[in-house]
Design an enzyme around this catalytic site. Structure first.
Site, PDB file in Angstrom:
ATOM      1  N   GLY A   1       0.824  -1.407   0.022  1.00 38.92           N
ATOM      2  CA  GLY A   1      -0.002  -0.050   0.053  1.00 38.92           C
ATOM      3  C   GLY A   1       0.934   1.291  -0.039  1.00 38.92           C
TER       4      GLY A   1
ATOM      5  N   TYR B   1       4.389  -8.595  15.795  1.00 40.72           N
ATOM      6  CA  TYR B   1       4.898  -7.532  15.025  1.00 40.72           C
ATOM      7  C   TYR B   1       5.471  -6.344  15.578  1.00 40.72           C
ATOM      8  CZ  TYR B   1       3.849  -3.441  11.532  1.00 40.72           C
ATOM      9  OH  TYR B   1       3.920  -2.457  10.817  1.00 40.72           O
TER      10      TYR B   1
HETATM   11  C1  15L Z   1       0.801  -0.704  11.163  1.00 40.60           C
HETATM   12  O1  15L Z   1       1.922  -0.748  11.433  1.00 40.60           O
HETATM   13  C2  15L Z   1       0.090  -1.388   9.735  1.00 40.60           C
HETATM   14  O2  15L Z   1       1.241  -1.727   9.074  1.00 40.60           O
HETATM   15  C3  15L Z   1      -0.895  -0.643   9.439  1.00 40.60           C
HETATM   16  O3  15L Z   1      -1.681  -1.473   8.035  1.00 40.60           O
HETATM   17  C4  15L Z   1      -1.794  -0.112  10.156  1.00 40.60           C
HETATM   18  O4  15L Z   1      -2.470  -1.240  10.918  1.00 40.60           O
HETATM   19  C5  15L Z   1      -1.257   0.800  11.393  1.00 40.60           C
HETATM   20  O5  15L Z   1      -0.034   0.090  11.912  1.00 40.60           O
HETATM   21  C6  15L Z   1      -2.122   1.382  12.330  1.00 40.60           C
HETATM   22  O6  15L Z   1      -1.709   1.210  13.565  1.00 40.60           O
HETATM   23  O7  15L Z   1      -3.318   1.957  12.019  1.00 40.60           O
END
Ligand code: 15L
Length: 277
Positions: free
Chosen positions: A26, A148
């Protein structure tokens, strides 16, 4: 870092060859056309389909866990914007291979190929267990909200070591929520517009000295959870704000449950995601 003025353009070329990983994702798709103005050649990598190369683009599919492929990927590269990896909460093995093994491969390749500047897509989920009524800066210890977030905290420590031992500079972007618009009330604090994402990445690439810097990737939002004063040397000046969307997002979510962990903590729904059933 070569500097030249492209004939007929007011945009100074800053790099001979710039590498963007995660280019099919994205944010990669948003940055791909924008970064072309800052380099002679934009090398693009991902495991997903990258489409056809535009003029000045060099497509290089590669898996981050493949050390030999990543070593070859960084040959002749002046700087790296590393968006590649597993970008949400998920199974440990997938996160391990892409975000832990893969990041080690990237930094080893940078060390051996002489790459001296990396912009690393970290995440707000490194600090997701701070409360939404707190304002934090980069001195605060990590409080990752899942596997993550832990993998991104690893990336911040790995890149710190590669600066201290090998002088490879890194700006770690603790990206909030980068979308065309904020999607919910939480994102009134965490939103990063695509234009501000470009401003942040370009500042991180071109600031004269960054050493090892942690910076929160947010627009100039009125709801403040993050203090970027310790990263002022990056020269990032956000121009957008989530305020334009406040009325509609608060109307869509009129009441929040103050006892809900996804409302209490900055990480939002990530604080209850992950393979912990
Ligand atoms: C992130 O690090 C994700 O990659 C993204 O898709 C969103 O989920 C974002 O955090 C968020 O916290 O909104």
């Amino acid at each position: 870092m070569s500097s030249a003025i492209r004939p007929g353009s007011l945009t100074p070329l800053r790099f001979g060859r710039l590498l963007l990983t995660g280019a099919a994702g994205g944010l990669g798709r948003e940055l791909r056309p924008r970064l072309k103005a800052y380099c002679e050649t934009l090398r693009l990598s991902d495991i997903a389909d990258l489409g056809e190369p535009a003029p000045g683009e060099d497509l290089r599919p590669a898996r981050l866990e493949d050390a030999a492929a990543i070593h070859a990927l960084l040959e002749g590269v002046d700087a790296v914007v590393h968006l590649g990896g597993y970008s949400v909460e998920g199974p440990w093995e997938a996160i391990l291979q892409a975000n832990i093994v893969g990041l080690f491969n990237l930094y080893e390749a940078a060390r051996k190929q002489g790459v001296r500047r990396i912009v690393f897509a970290s995440s707000n989920h490194v600090t997701g267990f701070y409360r939404q009524d707190e304002v934090i800066d980069s001195r605060m210890p990590p409080r990752p909200d899942g596997l993550y977030g832990v993998s991104k905290a690893f990336g911040e420590n790995l890149s710190r070591m590669y600066f201290d031992r090998h002088g490879i500079e890194t700006v770690c972007l603790r990206i909030g929520s980068s979308y065309a618009e904020p999607k919910d009330r939480r994102m009134l604090a965490t939103w990063l517009s695509f234009d501000d994402l470009e401003r942040l990445v370009v500042a991180s690439l071109t600031a004269p000295q960054v050493g090892h810097t942690l910076i929160f990737g947010i627009s100039d939002n009125a709801t403040r959870w993050y203090d970027n004063r310790l990263a002022s040397h990056v020269g990032y000046r956000p121009q957008d704000s989530s305020e334009a969307f406040r009325a509609s997002r608060e109307k869509a979510q009129p009441k929040l449950d103050p006892t809900d962990p996804t409302v209490i903590y900055q990480g939002g729904v990530f604080v209850r995601m992950g393979p912990f059933d």
